[in-house]
Design a protein around this motif. Structure first.
Motif, PDB file in Angstrom:
ATOM      1  N   PHE A 127       6.105  12.483   4.245  1.00 16.71           N
ATOM      2  CA  PHE A 127       6.458  12.252   5.636  1.00 16.71           C
ATOM      3  C   PHE A 127       5.233  12.255   6.537  1.00 16.71           C
ATOM      4  O   PHE A 127       5.097  11.421   7.440  1.00 16.71           O
ATOM      5  N   TYR A 128       4.344  13.195   6.341  1.00 13.88           N
ATOM      6  CA  TYR A 128       3.134  13.270   7.163  1.00 13.88           C
ATOM      7  C   TYR A 128       2.332  11.978   7.040  1.00 13.88           C
ATOM      8  O   TYR A 128       1.895  11.405   8.042  1.00 13.88           O
ATOM      9  N   ALA A 129       2.119  11.517   5.824  1.00 12.22           N
ATOM     10  CA  ALA A 129       1.367  10.270   5.615  1.00 12.22           C
ATOM     11  C   ALA A 129       2.089   9.089   6.250  1.00 12.22           C
ATOM     12  O   ALA A 129       1.463   8.183   6.809  1.00 12.22           O
ATOM     13  N   ALA A 130       3.421   9.099   6.172  1.00 10.19           N
ATOM     14  CA  ALA A 130       4.214   8.010   6.744  1.00 10.19           C
ATOM     15  C   ALA A 130       3.978   7.893   8.248  1.00 10.19           C
ATOM     16  O   ALA A 130       3.849   6.790   8.791  1.00 10.19           O
ATOM     17  N   VAL A 131       3.902   9.034   8.933  1.00 12.39           N
ATOM     18  CA  VAL A 131       3.685   9.033  10.382  1.00 12.39           C
ATOM     19  C   VAL A 131       2.225   8.732  10.706  1.00 12.39           C
ATOM     20  O   VAL A 131       1.915   7.862  11.537  1.00 12.39           O
ATOM     21  N   TYR A 132       1.313   9.422  10.030  1.00 21.69           N
ATOM     22  CA  TYR A 132      -0.098   9.364  10.418  1.00 21.69           C
ATOM     23  C   TYR A 132      -0.756   8.032  10.067  1.00 21.69           C
ATOM     24  O   TYR A 132      -1.770   7.668  10.682  1.00 21.69           O
ATOM     25  N   THR A 133      -0.184   7.287   9.155  1.00 14.35           N
ATOM     26  CA  THR A 133      -0.749   5.980   8.816  1.00 14.35           C
ATOM     27  C   THR A 133      -0.801   5.070  10.039  1.00 14.35           C
ATOM     28  O   THR A 133      -1.755   4.309  10.218  1.00 14.35           O
ATOM     29  N   THR A 134       0.195   5.135  10.894  1.00 12.50           N
ATOM     30  CA  THR A 134       0.165   4.337  12.129  1.00 12.50           C
ATOM     31  C   THR A 134      -1.013   4.749  13.011  1.00 12.50           C
ATOM     32  O   THR A 134      -1.694   3.897  13.585  1.00 12.50           O
ATOM     33  N   ASN A 135      -1.274   6.042  13.115  1.00  8.33           N
ATOM     34  CA  ASN A 135      -2.405   6.512  13.919  1.00  8.33           C
ATOM     35  C   ASN A 135      -3.724   5.968  13.393  1.00  8.33           C
ATOM     36  O   ASN A 135      -4.622   5.618  14.163  1.00  8.33           O
ATOM     37  N   LEU A 136      -3.854   5.891  12.074  1.00  5.73           N
ATOM     38  CA  LEU A 136      -5.077   5.356  11.464  1.00  5.73           C
ATOM     39  C   LEU A 136      -5.169   3.845  11.655  1.00  5.73           C
ATOM     40  O   LEU A 136      -6.244   3.312  11.966  1.00  5.73           O
ATOM     41  N   LEU A 137      -4.052   3.162  11.495  1.00  3.34           N
ATOM     42  CA  LEU A 137      -4.050   1.703  11.593  1.00  3.34           C
ATOM     43  C   LEU A 137      -4.254   1.209  13.025  1.00  3.34           C
ATOM     44  O   LEU A 137      -4.843   0.142  13.236  1.00  3.34           O
ATOM     45  N   MET A 138      -3.774   1.958  14.016  1.00  5.63           N
ATOM     46  CA  MET A 138      -3.885   1.454  15.386  1.00  5.63           C
ATOM     47  C   MET A 138      -5.344   1.317  15.820  1.00  5.63           C
ATOM     48  O   MET A 138      -5.658   0.490  16.676  1.00  5.63           O
ATOM     49  N   HIS A 193       0.860  -1.183   0.000  1.00 11.67           N
ATOM     50  CA  HIS A 193       0.000   0.000   0.000  1.00 11.67           C
ATOM     51  C   HIS A 193       0.900   1.238   0.000  1.00 11.67           C
ATOM     52  O   HIS A 193       1.645   1.466   0.957  1.00 11.67           O
ATOM     53  N   THR A 194       0.822   2.040  -1.065  1.00  9.18           N
ATOM     54  CA  THR A 194       1.703   3.208  -1.177  1.00  9.18           C
ATOM     55  C   THR A 194       0.952   4.499  -1.473  1.00  9.18           C
ATOM     56  O   THR A 194       1.549   5.575  -1.419  1.00  9.18           O
ATOM     57  N   ASP A 195      -0.332   4.409  -1.791  1.00 11.95           N
ATOM     58  CA  ASP A 195      -1.135   5.588  -2.100  1.00 11.95           C
ATOM     59  C   ASP A 195      -1.958   5.968  -0.878  1.00 11.95           C
ATOM     60  O   ASP A 195      -2.714   5.142  -0.342  1.00 11.95           O
ATOM     61  N   ARG A 196      -1.841   7.202  -0.423  1.00 12.15           N
ATOM     62  CA  ARG A 196      -2.479   7.612   0.830  1.00 12.15           C
ATOM     63  C   ARG A 196      -3.999   7.465   0.773  1.00 12.15           C
ATOM     64  O   ARG A 196      -4.613   6.947   1.713  1.00 12.15           O
ATOM     65  N   LYS A 197      -4.623   7.906  -0.311  1.00  9.51           N
ATOM     66  CA  LYS A 197      -6.079   7.812  -0.397  1.00  9.51           C
ATOM     67  C   LYS A 197      -6.540   6.360  -0.397  1.00  9.51           C
ATOM     68  O   LYS A 197      -7.539   6.002   0.242  1.00  9.51           O
ATOM     69  N   GLN A 198      -5.797   5.504  -1.092  1.00  5.09           N
ATOM     70  CA  GLN A 198      -6.151   4.086  -1.113  1.00  5.09           C
ATOM     71  C   GLN A 198      -5.901   3.439   0.246  1.00  5.09           C
ATOM     72  O   GLN A 198      -6.650   2.543   0.662  1.00  5.09           O
ATOM     73  N   THR A 199      -4.878   3.904   0.948  1.00  2.00           N
ATOM     74  CA  THR A 199      -4.618   3.392   2.300  1.00  2.00           C
ATOM     75  C   THR A 199      -5.782   3.722   3.224  1.00  2.00           C
ATOM     76  O   THR A 199      -6.254   2.869   3.987  1.00  2.00           O
ATOM     77  N   ILE A 200      -6.262   4.957   3.160  1.00  2.00           N
ATOM     78  CA  ILE A 200      -7.389   5.368   4.000  1.00  2.00           C
ATOM     79  C   ILE A 200      -8.631   4.553   3.665  1.00  2.00           C
ATOM     80  O   ILE A 200      -9.363   4.105   4.561  1.00  2.00           O
ATOM     81  N   ALA A 201      -8.874   4.336   2.379  1.00  6.84           N
ATOM     82  CA  ALA A 201     -10.041   3.546   1.957  1.00  6.84           C
ATOM     83  C   ALA A 201      -9.922   2.105   2.453  1.00  6.84           C
ATOM     84  O   ALA A 201     -10.909   1.506   2.895  1.00  6.84           O
ATOM     85  N   PHE A 202      -8.714   1.551   2.403  1.00  9.29           N
ATOM     86  CA  PHE A 202      -8.480   0.183   2.878  1.00  9.29           C
ATOM     87  C   PHE A 202      -8.752   0.079   4.377  1.00  9.29           C
ATOM     88  O   PHE A 202      -9.408  -0.864   4.846  1.00  9.29           O
TER      89      PHE A 202
END
Length: 490
Positions: A379-390, A350-359
Motif C-alpha cells: 500500500f505504501y508503495a502504491a501511494v508513494y509512487t505517484t509522489n515520485l512520478l509527479m 512496472h510492479t517491483d518497487r526498487k525497479q520502479t524507483i530505478a526507472f
C-alpha cells in the motif's frame, strides 16, 4: 453524548444515526469485551528507508528483541488510515518534513489493528465509501442526488463532527500506550476523536480539503488548513449550522492556523529543478509526459481508458507519453487492461518497487516513450509512487483531491464527490492547475493544448515557482514547527 461543538448546540435528533452506528458496530465486533492492544514500533516497510519511518503495531506479533519504545524526545506520531489515498499521502508529506527536521516519524494507521473492533469498523466503512465513489462514476442519478450531497451537505453541519465523536471510545482504545503529551498529527478526524478521548493533549487535526466541512472538526485539537478560504470557513464555522442563526460561537483563534499546502520536502526542495526540466523538454520537443494517478477508491477506470484512447495517436507519434499509477488496485487494473487491449494500446508494466524507483531516476533527465503502468502490492508503495512520478512528469491528470495542492502542473478531471470541487478552484487560482474539466469536450480540448502547445504548461511552471517563493507549499514544514512549539510550551 456531548451535544455541543464550541458551545453551539446540536439537536439530539441530528445525532441519532451516529449513536445508532456506534452501538451497532460496538455490539457487532465485541468492543465491550475486547482487550486493547499493547503497542510497539518497528521499521516501516518502505517508509523506513525513505524517512526513517517507524510503524506502530501490536507487541504480540513482534518478537521482543525487535520491539522499539517510542522516543518521547524526537518522536512525532502520524495518525492516519486508508479512506482513499489522500489521508495517507498527507501523512507521507508530514513524515518527509519530520525527517527533514531531524525527528522520528511514527506511522499510526488505525487499520493496522485488523482484529480490533475499531479496525473492523473502519474497514467496513471504507468498503461503503469505496463502493459509493465507484458507483458515482457510473450513475449520474446516484452521483447528483446522493453522492454529491453525502460528500458535501451531509458532512458540512456541526452534527457531522459529533457523529464522528460517537465512536471515539472505540478508537481511543488503540491509543492506550501513547504518552498523553506525545505530539500527534491526525490526518483523519476519526484518529483525532480517538486521541482526544484517550487524553492526548498535543494533537493537530490536519484538514485535507479546501471545502470547509464540520466532518473534519475535532474539538480539543488544533486545526491546520491549507488556504485562506478554508481558514475563514472553519474559523467562523461558515454554513455549518442547521439554520442561518444556528451558530452562536466561532472556533477559537487558538484552535486553527493556516499552514500552507501539505507537500513532501523532496518535492518542495526540487521545485525549480523539476520545472527547469519540464521547460527543457518543451524546448527540445520531447514527448509531453502525462501522469494518471488512480485514487484510493479506484473510481476512475473508464475515464483513464478514454484518455488513453484519446492520446493514442500522439503517443504513437512520440508527441506524448503516458504513466498510469494504478496504486494497489489489481481488480481495477484488470478492467483497464481489457480496455487498453481492445484499443490496441501497448504498455510496459512496472510492479517491483526498487525497479520502479530505478526507472524514475533513469527518465528524470532521459527520454520517455509509450505507455507505462505501475501496480504495487504494498500500500505504501502504491501511494508513494505517484509522489515520485509527479516530479518527472509534465502534467498530472487527476481528480481534484489532495493532489490539488501539489506543485506540479495539473489537469483536473471530474471530481469524485462535491467536497473535491474546491481543490480545483484553489489550484486554478494559484495558477498551478486547470479548472475542473467536467465535460469530455472541455477535457480533451485542454489535453490537446497541453500536448501540442507550450504556453499553458509554461504558465503553470511560472506560477509554481512563484508560489514556492511565497511559501505556499510549506504546509508540512509549518505543521512540524507548530507542534514542536506546542510540546516545548508544555
Amino acid at each position: 453524548m456531548e451535544q455541543k461543538v464550541y458551545g453551539n448546540s446540536v439537536s439530539e435528533k441530528k445525532l441519532r444515526i451516529g449513536t445508532f452506528f456506534s452501538k451497532y458496530y460496538a455490539r457487532k465486533y465485541g468492543f465491550e469485551t475486547e482487550t486493547p492492544p499493547e503497542l510497539t514500533a518497528v521499521p516501516h516497510t518502505g517508509g523506513y528507508d525513505d524517512f526513517g519511518l517507524m510503524a506502530v503495531t501490536e507487541k504480540k506479533i513482534v518478537p521482543e528483541a525487535e520491539r522499539n519504545a517510542f522516543d518521547e524526545q524526537k518522536g512525532i506520531m502520524l495518525g492516519t488510515m486508508r479512506m482513499g489515498f489522500g489521508h495517507c499521502r498527507i501523512a507521507i508529506a508530514l513524515a518527509s518534513a519530520a525527517k527533514h527536521a531531524g525527528l522520528i516519524p511514527y506511522w499510526f494507521d488505525m487499520l493496522s489493528f485488523p482484529d480490533t473492533a475499531a479496525g473492523k469498523t473502519i474497514r467496513s466503512m471504507e468498503y461503503w465509501y469505496n463502493l459509493g465513489s465507484r458507483v458515482s462514476q457510473h450513475s449520474r442519478f446516484f452521483n447528483n442526488f446522493f453522492w454529491e450531497k453525502i460528500t458535501s451537505t451531509a458532512a458540512q453541519k456541526l452534527s457531522a463532527s459529533l457523529k464522528n465523536a460517537a465512536m471515539a471510545d472505540m478508537y481511543a482504545a488503540l491509543f492506550r500506550d501513547i504518552p498523553a503529551d506525545f505530539p500527534l498529527l491526525s490526518t483523519h478526524p476519526w484518529v483525532g476523536h480517538g486521541a482526544v478521548r484517550a487524553g492526548l493533549k498535543n494533537t493537530i487535526t490536519v484538514v485535507p480539503d479546501n471545502f470547509p466541512l464540520a466532518f473534519h472538526i475535532v474539538e480539543g485539537t488544533t486545526h491546520a488548513v491549507q488556504s485562506p478560504s478554508t481558514f475563514m470557513g472553519y474559523r467562523t464555522l461558515f454554513a455549518m449550522g442547521d439554520t442561518d442563526s444556528g451558530i452562536q460561537n466561532c472556533m477559537p483563534a487558538s484552535d486553527i492556523f493556516e499552514a500552507g499546502h501539505f507537500v513532501d520536502h523532496e518535492i518542495v526542495s526540487n521545485i525549480e529543478y523539476d520545472c527547469d526540466l519540464r521547460r527543457k523538454r518543451m524546448k527540445d520537443g520531447k514527448a509531453r509526459r502525462f501522469l494518471l494517478s488512480m485514487g484510493g477508491a479506484g473510481a476512475q477506470v473508464m475515464k483513464f481508458a478514454e484518455i488513453a484512447r484519446k492520446g493514442k495517436g500522439a503517443i504513437e507519434k512520440g508527441k506524448a507519453a503516458l504513466c498510469i499509477n494504478m496504486g494497489d488496485h489489481k481488480g481495477r487494473w484488470a478492467l483497464l487492461e481489457e480496455e487498453l487491449r481492445l484499443s490496441g494500446i501497448r504498455y510496459t508494466m512496472h510492479t517491483d518497487r526498487k525497479q520502479t524507483i530505478a526507472f524514475i531516476d533513469e527518465i528524470r533527465e532521459g527520454d520517455l516513450q509509450g505507455v507505462h503502468v505501475f501496480l504495487h502490492d504494498d500500500f505504501y508503495a502504491a501511494v508513494y509512487t505517484t509522489n515520485l512520478l509527479m516530479r518527472v512528469c509534465d502534467v498530472l491528470i487527476t481528480k481534484p483531491s489532495e493532489l490539488s495542492f501539489y506543485p506540479v502542473p495539473k489537469l483536473f478531471i471530474h471530481r469524485v464527490g462535491r467536497h473535491e470541487a474546491w481543490g480545483a478552484i484553489r489550484s486554478s487560482e494559484c495558477g498551478d492547475g486547470t479548472i475542473e474539466t467536467s465535460s469530455p469536450s472541455g477535457l480533451y480540448r485542454t489535453l490537446d493544448v497541453l500536448t501540442t502547445d507550450t504556453d499553458l504548461l509554461d504558465l503553470y511552471c511560472t506560477h509554481i515557482i512563484k508560489n514556492a517563493k511565497a511559501g505556499i507549499y510549506n504546509g508540512a514544514y509549518n505543521i512540524i514547527k507548530h507542534i514542536r512549539r506546542g510540546k516545548q510550551r508544555r
